[in-house]
Scaffold this motif. Sequence first.
Motif, PDB file in Angstrom:
ATOM      1  N   LYS A  44       0.828  -1.219   0.000  1.00 22.76           N
ATOM      2  CA  LYS A  44       0.000   0.000   0.000  1.00 22.76           C
ATOM      3  C   LYS A  44       0.854   1.256   0.000  1.00 22.76           C
ATOM      4  CE  LYS A  44      -0.548  -0.110   5.041  1.00 22.76           C
ATOM      5  NZ  LYS A  44      -1.506  -0.255   6.136  1.00 22.76           N
ATOM      6  N   ASN A  45       2.110   1.168   0.446  1.00 22.03           N
ATOM      7  CA  ASN A  45       2.976   2.342   0.468  1.00 22.03           C
ATOM      8  C   ASN A  45       3.542   2.670  -0.905  1.00 22.03           C
ATOM      9  OD1 ASN A  45       2.739   2.687   3.311  1.00 22.03           O
ATOM     10  ND2 ASN A  45       4.221   1.037   3.637  1.00 22.03           N
ATOM     11  N   GLU A  88      -5.399   0.507   1.431  1.00 25.17           N
ATOM     12  CA  GLU A  88      -4.480   1.643   1.564  1.00 25.17           C
ATOM     13  C   GLU A  88      -4.613   2.324   2.915  1.00 25.17           C
ATOM     14  OE1 GLU A  88      -3.111   5.464  -1.216  1.00 25.17           O
ATOM     15  OE2 GLU A  88      -4.818   4.209  -1.781  1.00 25.17           O
ATOM     16  N   TYR A  89      -5.789   2.226   3.552  1.00 29.18           N
ATOM     17  CA  TYR A  89      -6.035   2.910   4.818  1.00 29.18           C
ATOM     18  C   TYR A  89      -6.561   1.926   5.856  1.00 29.18           C
ATOM     19  CZ  TYR A  89      -5.745   7.024   1.829  1.00 29.18           C
ATOM     20  OH  TYR A  89      -5.309   7.966   0.929  1.00 29.18           O
ATOM     21  N   THR A  90      -6.340   2.238   7.110  1.00 34.65           N
ATOM     22  CA  THR A  90      -6.864   1.404   8.190  1.00 34.65           C
ATOM     23  C   THR A  90      -8.388   1.517   8.211  1.00 34.65           C
ATOM     24  OG1 THR A  90      -6.779   3.185   9.830  1.00 34.65           O
ATOM     25  CG2 THR A  90      -4.790   1.812   9.557  1.00 34.65           C
ATOM     26  N   SER A 113      -9.558   4.914   9.827  1.00 34.23           N
ATOM     27  CA  SER A 113      -9.390   6.058   8.927  1.00 34.23           C
ATOM     28  C   SER A 113     -10.362   5.983   7.764  1.00 34.23           C
ATOM     29  CB  SER A 113      -7.953   6.107   8.401  1.00 34.23           C
ATOM     30  OG  SER A 113      -7.048   6.387   9.434  1.00 34.23           O
ATOM     31  N   TRP A 114     -10.580   4.782   7.258  1.00 35.53           N
ATOM     32  CA  TRP A 114     -11.490   4.590   6.123  1.00 35.53           C
ATOM     33  C   TRP A 114     -12.910   5.009   6.493  1.00 35.53           C
ATOM     34  CZ3 TRP A 114     -14.491  -0.248   4.683  1.00 35.53           C
ATOM     35  CH2 TRP A 114     -14.970  -0.170   3.373  1.00 35.53           C
ATOM     36  N   ASN A 130      -3.838  12.145   1.841  1.00 44.12           N
ATOM     37  CA  ASN A 130      -3.202  11.382   2.918  1.00 44.12           C
ATOM     38  C   ASN A 130      -2.930  12.224   4.161  1.00 44.12           C
ATOM     39  OD1 ASN A 130      -3.146   8.923   1.592  1.00 44.12           O
ATOM     40  ND2 ASN A 130      -1.257   9.417   0.519  1.00 44.12           N
ATOM     41  N   LYS A 169      -7.329  13.047   5.455  1.00 41.92           N
ATOM     42  CA  LYS A 169      -7.216  11.931   6.410  1.00 41.92           C
ATOM     43  C   LYS A 169      -7.066  12.439   7.839  1.00 41.92           C
ATOM     44  CE  LYS A 169      -4.242   8.019   7.580  1.00 41.92           C
ATOM     45  NZ  LYS A 169      -3.016   7.267   7.224  1.00 41.92           N
ATOM     46  N   ASN A 205      -9.906  11.963  10.841  1.00 38.63           N
ATOM     47  CA  ASN A 205      -9.663  11.267  12.108  1.00 38.63           C
ATOM     48  C   ASN A 205     -10.020  12.149  13.304  1.00 38.63           C
ATOM     49  OD1 ASN A 205      -8.772   8.957  10.820  1.00 38.63           O
ATOM     50  ND2 ASN A 205      -6.621   9.515  10.914  1.00 38.63           N
ATOM     51  N   ILE A 212     -10.441   5.883  -1.718  1.00 41.23           N
ATOM     52  CA  ILE A 212      -9.912   5.426  -0.425  1.00 41.23           C
ATOM     53  C   ILE A 212     -10.173   3.934  -0.173  1.00 41.23           C
ATOM     54  CG2 ILE A 212     -10.153   7.719   0.597  1.00 41.23           C
ATOM     55  CD1 ILE A 212     -12.692   6.779   1.986  1.00 41.23           C
TER      56      ILE A 212
END
Length: 577
Positions: free
Chosen positions: A3-4, A89-91, A94-95, A254, A258, A262, A340
């Motif tokens: 994902k990075n 790509e995101y937890t 966060s998603w 990002n 993001k 959060n 996302i």
Amino acid sequence: MDKNNYTYNTEKPSTVFYISSILVGLFVLWGALSPRSLSEIANEALDWMITNFGWFYMLITAFFVLFVIFLAISPYGRLRLGKPDDEPEYTWFSWIGMLFAAGIGVGFVFWGVAEPVLYYLQPPIDFTPETRESAIAGLRYGSYHWALHPWAIFSIVGLTLAYVQYRKDKPALISSAFYPVLGDKINGWAGKTIDILAVLATSTGVATTFGLSAMQITGGLSHLTDIPNNVWTQIIIIAIVTFLFMFSAAKGVNKGIKTLSNINLGVAGLFFLFVLIVGPTLFIAESFVTTLGGYISNVIPMSLTLTPFSESEWLGTNTIFFWAWHISWAPFMGLFIARISRGRTIREFMAGVLIVPSLLALIWFSTFGGTALNLEMYGPGGIAELVTGKVELALFVTLGELPLSLITSILAVILILIFFVTSADSASYVLGAMTSRGSLNPSMGVKLVWGLLIAGTASVLLVSGNGGLSALQTASIITALPFAFIMLVMVISILITFNKDYKNAQNKKHKRQLRFMKKEFKQEFYHDMKGDVYDEVKEDVYDDVKEEVYDNIKAEVKEELIEELDLNEKSNQKKKD
């Protein structure tokens, strides 16, 4: 893929950008120069739309819910939004946070108190106002407008775009979803027309949310201070938020969206817990259970009910408005959700986009709407009467009856403000992507242009509606209709794609299983055959060795006999001599 390692290129603005931005700019100019004519024409169009297409909005939205449920439980649910080895790509936190902060959170905060109270006073047909039944109906219909149906609309567009982007390597454009139907025509004017209609629907839907946010922030400030609650204060709020979102937009998804998402999710969680604890907790719990049961048992009748035998306008100004607003919001929410959601399976996507938000909608409306109804029915009252005239004050009037009202009201303004900034940031990002050849990293200049145009659209709608909801509602219902037909074709297109890819995946799986079975059978057959072959070879080798040994022994015996005969012959010869 790690994902990075996900990277996205920046593309130049396309023809869609210039055409759609000019059209939106002309609309803003029209509203600024002649707000009265804009209001009159829009109202005529609205009456015609609700009269002739109200049934269509109700039917198509119910169909969307059934369709996404089918996708979630079907074998297609195992398909991944990306390549087979792509990771999310995101937890999860966060998603989910970005799903809400993208703009729908504004709706929760604005309507969480207002809808149940308004429907308590002005309930759907067959309910008597200001009764226990109308209160229950208010909570149920408020949750109904924000649970399965809107998220089904968003998930269809989001799922389609995520799949064609990350699985098929197509650009992040609404027209990309039509490749199975239109083929290479999506690169021509057919595709550009689809994208322009999507941009126009999105800009209107986002402008509606801008207007609601500005109304609620202005209402909160006027409730706390002497700042006047009028259209010009709302426009100033829009200008300030437009300036603030530029900083978030400069950070990108990002970091900007993001991070704010959060923070907002955390603040919203604390806000919710405060009302749940200091409010009528038992009443809220009972309201949630009642609303959940009523929603489950009535969702089908509510979805397929119109009023052909009465002159009631309730559905047109409420349910149909919300369905149209959500449809006009769908290109924006869909493309942002797609951005996302890379790496998730379709089933996981549906769980996050459909089930979790629907449950949270029921909980949120039961908590905030239930608290307001409790105060109205069993407390000091007065909330319903005030909300009827100034719907944006609903949340703050309710908080005013709870402990620490000043602190919570300030917190509510901050919450709405952050939601507003993230909505503006997300909207400018999505519209930038849609008008930059599908680039998932649109240029800062394009995002700023769209931020300013949306702010202008929201401002002229508020001016033409004299700072109220009517013009915002009208714009959403009108612009959503063309995109509703686009979504129907999108459903057909994605079904074709899923069916083809699922068959290919099944064929590949079958070939892998066949290769594995051949390998296993070969190994098993080898071990079984080895014993039989060993015995056969052993007999052959034994016969060969036996014959060879026999020949060797025979030769040795022959040689020994010859030598013995030679010795006997020599001995006899000596005796003769």
